[in-house]
Design a protein around this motif. Sequence first.
Motif, PDB file in Angstrom:
ATOM      1  N   LYS A  68      36.122  16.972  31.293  1.00 47.77           N
ATOM      2  CA  LYS A  68      36.127  16.981  29.817  1.00 47.77           C
ATOM      3  C   LYS A  68      37.462  16.491  29.250  1.00 47.77           C
ATOM      4  CE  LYS A  68      35.112  20.428  26.210  1.00 47.77           C
ATOM      5  NZ  LYS A  68      34.757  21.843  26.014  1.00 47.77           N
ATOM      6  N   ARG A 106      42.281  38.775  34.412  1.00 49.54           N
ATOM      7  CA  ARG A 106      42.932  39.532  33.338  1.00 49.54           C
ATOM      8  C   ARG A 106      42.396  39.119  31.972  1.00 49.54           C
ATOM      9  NH1 ARG A 106      49.212  39.446  35.633  1.00 49.54           N
ATOM     10  NH2 ARG A 106      48.867  40.992  37.279  1.00 49.54           N
ATOM     11  N   ARG A 107      42.172  37.848  31.781  1.00 49.89           N
ATOM     12  CA  ARG A 107      41.668  37.376  30.488  1.00 49.89           C
ATOM     13  C   ARG A 107      40.225  37.848  30.248  1.00 49.89           C
ATOM     14  NH1 ARG A 107      42.901  34.706  26.308  1.00 49.89           N
ATOM     15  NH2 ARG A 107      45.061  34.651  26.971  1.00 49.89           N
ATOM     16  N   LEU A 150      27.715  19.787  29.513  1.00 46.80           N
ATOM     17  CA  LEU A 150      28.347  20.523  28.419  1.00 46.80           C
ATOM     18  C   LEU A 150      27.296  21.052  27.447  1.00 46.80           C
ATOM     19  CD1 LEU A 150      31.370  18.137  27.791  1.00 46.80           C
ATOM     20  CD2 LEU A 150      31.378  20.311  28.994  1.00 46.80           C
ATOM     21  N   THR A 162      28.205  39.328  25.820  1.00 40.45           N
ATOM     22  CA  THR A 162      29.239  38.320  25.612  1.00 40.45           C
ATOM     23  C   THR A 162      29.153  37.247  26.684  1.00 40.45           C
ATOM     24  OG1 THR A 162      30.710  39.956  24.623  1.00 40.45           O
ATOM     25  CG2 THR A 162      31.748  37.986  25.490  1.00 40.45           C
ATOM     26  N   LEU A 163      29.425  36.029  26.267  1.00 39.78           N
ATOM     27  CA  LEU A 163      29.511  34.887  27.189  1.00 39.78           C
ATOM     28  C   LEU A 163      30.918  34.329  27.026  1.00 39.78           C
ATOM     29  CD1 LEU A 163      28.174  32.625  28.956  1.00 39.78           C
ATOM     30  CD2 LEU A 163      27.525  31.509  26.816  1.00 39.78           C
ATOM     31  N   GLN A 164      31.713  34.392  28.099  1.00 40.05           N
ATOM     32  CA  GLN A 164      33.095  33.927  27.971  1.00 40.05           C
ATOM     33  C   GLN A 164      33.386  32.820  28.971  1.00 40.05           C
ATOM     34  OE1 GLN A 164      36.072  37.035  28.088  1.00 40.05           O
ATOM     35  NE2 GLN A 164      37.747  35.624  27.721  1.00 40.05           N
ATOM     36  N   PHE A 165      33.933  31.718  28.471  1.00 37.07           N
ATOM     37  CA  PHE A 165      34.350  30.601  29.316  1.00 37.07           C
ATOM     38  C   PHE A 165      35.865  30.652  29.504  1.00 37.07           C
ATOM     39  CE2 PHE A 165      30.288  29.219  27.879  1.00 37.07           C
ATOM     40  CZ  PHE A 165      29.842  28.195  28.691  1.00 37.07           C
ATOM     41  N   VAL A 166      36.300  30.699  30.754  1.00 38.25           N
ATOM     42  CA  VAL A 166      37.733  30.579  31.038  1.00 38.25           C
ATOM     43  C   VAL A 166      37.860  29.469  32.059  1.00 38.25           C
ATOM     44  CG1 VAL A 166      39.795  31.670  31.984  1.00 38.25           C
ATOM     45  CG2 VAL A 166      38.301  32.972  30.499  1.00 38.25           C
ATOM     46  N   GLN A 167      38.152  28.274  31.579  1.00 40.10           N
ATOM     47  CA  GLN A 167      38.130  27.125  32.471  1.00 40.10           C
ATOM     48  C   GLN A 167      39.443  26.369  32.423  1.00 40.10           C
ATOM     49  OE1 GLN A 167      34.374  25.310  31.271  1.00 40.10           O
ATOM     50  NE2 GLN A 167      33.310  26.610  32.738  1.00 40.10           N
ATOM     51  N   TRP A 168      40.414  26.929  31.756  1.00 40.08           N
ATOM     52  CA  TRP A 168      41.721  26.286  31.692  1.00 40.08           C
ATOM     53  C   TRP A 168      42.770  27.388  31.701  1.00 40.08           C
ATOM     54  CZ3 TRP A 168      42.633  21.026  31.609  1.00 40.08           C
ATOM     55  CH2 TRP A 168      43.963  20.650  31.450  1.00 40.08           C
ATOM     56  N   PRO A 169      43.230  27.741  32.903  1.00 36.89           N
ATOM     57  CA  PRO A 169      44.179  28.843  32.987  1.00 36.89           C
ATOM     58  C   PRO A 169      45.467  28.453  32.272  1.00 36.89           C
ATOM     59  CG  PRO A 169      43.548  28.057  35.185  1.00 36.89           C
ATOM     60  CD  PRO A 169      42.976  27.114  34.203  1.00 36.89           C
ATOM     61  N   SER A 170      46.031  29.372  31.559  1.00 35.06           N
ATOM     62  CA  SER A 170      47.319  29.139  30.907  1.00 35.06           C
ATOM     63  C   SER A 170      48.406  29.221  31.962  1.00 35.06           C
ATOM     64  CB  SER A 170      47.517  30.194  29.821  1.00 35.06           C
ATOM     65  OG  SER A 170      48.779  30.790  29.911  1.00 35.06           O
TER      66      SER A 170
END
Lengths: 349, 349, 349, 349
Positions: free
Chosen positions: D50, D161-162, D271, D285-293
Amino acid sequence: MKALIVDGEGRLSVEEISMPQIGPCQALVKMESCGVCNGTDMKLIHRTFKNFHTYPAILGHEGVGKVVKTGEFVENLHVGDRVLLPFLEEAADGYVPGWGAYAEYCVVGDEKSAVRHGMGPGTKQWNEAYAAQTVIRPEDRVDAVGASMIITFREVLSAIRRFGFQPNETAVIFGAGPVGLCFTRFLKLLGLKTVVTTDILEEKVETARRMGADYAFHSASCNVAEEVKRIFPDGVDYVVDAVGVNALINEAMGLLKYNGKICCYGISPELTMKLDWSSAPYNWTLQFVQWPSKKEEGEAHSQIMAWINQGVLDPMDFISDVIPFERITDAFELIEAKKPDTKKIVVRF
Amino acid sequence: MKALIVDGEGRLSVEEISMPQIGPCQALVKMESCGVCNGTDMKLIHRTFKNFHTYPAILGHEGVGKVVKTGEFVENLHVGDRVLLPFLEEAADGYVPGWGAYAEYCVVGDEKSAVRHGMGPGTKQWNEAYAAQTVIRPEDRVDAVGASMIITFREVLSAIRRFGFQPNETAVIFGAGPVGLCFTRFLKLLGLKTVVTTDILEEKVETARRMGADYAFHSASCNVAEEVKRIFPDGVDYVVDAVGVNALINEAMGLLKYNGKICCYGISPELTMKLDWSSAPYNWTLQFVQWPSKKEEGEAHSQIMAWINQGVLDPMDFISDVIPFERITDAFELIEAKKPDTKKIVVRF
Amino acid sequence: MKALIVDGEGRLSVEEISMPQIGPCQALVKMESCGVCNGTDMKLIHRTFKNFHTYPAILGHEGVGKVVKTGEFVENLHVGDRVLLPFLEEAADGYVPGWGAYAEYCVVGDEKSAVRHGMGPGTKQWNEAYAAQTVIRPEDRVDAVGASMIITFREVLSAIRRFGFQPNETAVIFGAGPVGLCFTRFLKLLGLKTVVTTDILEEKVETARRMGADYAFHSASCNVAEEVKRIFPDGVDYVVDAVGVNALINEAMGLLKYNGKICCYGISPELTMKLDWSSAPYNWTLQFVQWPSKKEEGEAHSQIMAWINQGVLDPMDFISDVIPFERITDAFELIEAKKPDTKKIVVRF
Amino acid sequence: MKALIVDGEGRLSVEEISMPQIGPCQALVKMESCGVCNGTDMKLIHRTFKNFHTYPAILGHEGVGKVVKTGEFVENLHVGDRVLLPFLEEAADGYVPGWGAYAEYCVVGDEKSAVRHGMGPGTKQWNEAYAAQTVIRPEDRVDAVGASMIITFREVLSAIRRFGFQPNETAVIFGAGPVGLCFTRFLKLLGLKTVVTTDILEEKVETARRMGADYAFHSASCNVAEEVKRIFPDGVDYVVDAVGVNALINEAMGLLKYNGKICCYGISPELTMKLDWSSAPYNWTLQFVQWPSKKEEGEAHSQIMAWINQGVLDPMDFISDVIPFERITDAFELIEAKKPDTKKIVVRF
């Protein structure tokens, strides 16, 4: 006693049903008022309420009444107390509660007595509503009509807590009906930095501004996405769907900040949608809160009453019509009419 | 320019000192008002401020002013902006800042420009105050005198967040001076279930009640501990010392619930005490918050302004006297006089 | 059955007492082991346990046993189950429980059945210990002696959660006895950045290092404060008193970071001290956690068992002596001897 | 120097490119190893990443190397230090970094020096990766190959953690590849009550069990939904998609508890999807974590190293193949071959 019934075809009628019985930790309540909910009530009428299939049903779930009789173990409720959220707990004469607050008499439970007498959470006598059937004290600055609005206030505030809004964050709210206005007002009172509210009706946009929205946009006459992007080039922390239109979820995606959240409070009758997250940031969340927990509603009571008693929040700002129980079906026609100046409608017994 | 100086013997005088210079990310501010702090200012005068030993010092740290000149990299401050918390960052003519807001001109920094130009946190050019030197916008409903009260509001709110108060909890506040009243008002706005405020002056007890205290006790004429135990047989979640009298800590111990907390915000001139926890529960906490972080003060700004702009909080309710800078020493005499109707005193330039 | 009794003068003896009776939601347990607690047990013996004044008392509160009989409503406990934390709930033959786990038979409750049958929290039949009387499953990698150590593990972990330690923070632990070693090991497993442990005995310093301390200092031969300041010039987030010596609180003050916390877990026999915070930062906290909540102990079980079952935590590393019940008074003599190589002592039935 | 290049058609080749230059707060690093990421690397090759559209690109982002030269302001990096996460920050000879760790030399920044010298966050010299370019200390128990696995470990832990997992909660993990195994192992180490892992390959199911899964199911030979419902009749708190197959989201819906969450960590090339929440609870809840800080990755370092140094976590358990840089294209063929015993592949320079 009389009660409002909906049959399986969406027809409303007032019927005579049997009075409810009370147990030792319960009290009988004569109803004073009940708000019309354009989410749940309308869905029950239209048979689109997820997992509810038993008809004919007794409508109403935003009620207020006065205690007229108490069970033998009751200690924390007294005859004459005004109390929130009475329900019919059991079916009567073949009518099932859904949740029955449009009846002349309902039932509440004394939470603490139930716990002490072994009828608390986990037992079959317990009803989770007891945790939210709070007494309005004489010193509280609200009457029976205003009190019915507290039920919506508490639902919205408990959802706000569950969504996790924090001071200094930013939010866009889609919809300035009673629920959208509650979000607008509460989020500002809770210290969010910027709240933007949108609606397709100009009157509601104005009301949102008066309720504290930093910006309010008329979605029929401006490009909301562009306006939001101009104010927040990096996006916002939250977009709230206070309407229940699935399409808004995809629209919200492009407004989100990295790690932002879309909050679905409005209930759509559809249970599917084509999700398209090509315009979303890499990290984002979609959260549905469509069934407030009674315990959390009860826990929201102190905050709501502190606001009301200190003159910060006025239930009457959210109520447009008060209709006597004798003309209750008019209330539902008014909802269906979708007039621009309709806010919350309250039925008075 | 003129500035208020205290020498090492506690003598106050207005002296002529050099104007401050500004750096590329700073702005020069002409002062409009400054609140008198009966904690820090008085301790500096009496030489009891922990770790502060350099005199003669320029007093004042609750100031408000208007930008009159900006450095070359400044982007977020404009001539004419009203801004909170200007300070003198450097000594002038042998007078050290403590923190210098009783001077005709002070300095603020443009936080974002400083960061962008490599003068942010961690560099020697950075001053943590920049994070709290917020602009009051034209649409904010507060004037220069009221704005000085925002500084106290933000200090107290940031301390409240650090202490960790939560909705539905209970608190007893010792003292109904400006700080105790802020605690009272804010804790109710934040949804605490019950707030009890006490003071030795009857007038202040009345004010606390008007500010939202559920109960307010006159400690000179009743046994506060007994009254509190009657309302809360299991004790309270928090006891706040808003006065700075160490003896109150031991008194507070017996009012605490299991896992309760004593919050020390008031600053006592002594740094020792005989702690006696025989009446405390097994688990309890004593927390000192006596140095608000500037970053946290800046983060409290949105919440405070939302309350002010929505008519929920009126700075003038907390201010009893406005005194012109020409008569600034009168302000300090008034503080020392400890009159029952003195609340916050603001000096106006 | 036999039980260990302490009279009001600190004399220990094993006496014959009546077997406990069980209620419908309880089970009878034949004891297998019980740890000696050099906090509570010793204070009961020396009459210095805050608020405990009834003697003669039956000692013991870190027990493990096997279910031998179940009440009629019990569903979640079965004959043969190994279970943590059985107690004597009632006095027998004039001996009061304190808390009675050094007896040949004790009692546990079936928490879920109690709730379902109206004997849950808030009723007079409920005992908060039921929430922590957890079954050790056959697949759990621990025997009866090791299992008694789980009780200490859970107490310490639940205290750690209450103190609020977070990953990346720093801590100094005063004392490397069984409790100090648990703090050392757990804080590293929980991701703290740096853990420093000190003790006056060289052997214990070595053990602390093996348990994961990043630094371990022998307080008898070096200046701990100087060493800590060298590693952490700005101070540490937490100082833990795992010993119960009040003087350490004042010593800890100077090691704290701005907003740091002193955690008192060790129980001192004195209930007063002269607190001197002249070397503390402006903001700091003193927290006493000396009475673990049974609910929180029960909630700590999963984490402890995950560590044990994955080979991360070995109860036997913390146990130095296993003594048969017949010689139980030897165990207490061993505690009083304060030998450098004594860690946890477990009594085996 | 040599570097692995992908052109816009997915062709891989090793090319000669110019050495990177270092700034005053940077260091030059000779690469030792780099992990192959079957998410990002493969998507860059297949042009499905993306928002990434610039080719030819230099691949690699899980690298480890040794400092060979430092800029003039560098204080916290020394020649010989082993350091995580070196990158190429700038394009070289028309090749853009994506992110360039498959090159013989890369660059790291000295975070603290950058901050002190005015090149910190918010300035144009700053690179957020500096916050995660951590030094492996000599006492850390890991070599250059194992160290590359730490990068994945930290990404997964910061995502955990997120997502907000808490002790005592329950989780189902779809997929037992390197990422799914990290979730399995870490969630147990963090005290979740029950972790269930599923995979379509029997070998991976076995590995998941060894890594600590309480239950592990072979999705090709059993009905996972039925098995999960049998263990958790009320559903689970979390379902993790560690694979990146959108269809799993709808499948996960029916496994969720009231207020449960679906965690999308695996990245799907599509996508869009048809979301169907008819089997979901009302609140979910639906949570996307695809870009770690990078900041959060850096903050995860202490926890990961504490586990590694205490023998709780062994990077080699997650690595199946080590391939020399000379044969780097073999590594990518191995990934495409999707062999059941392939875990993480590491390239060694």
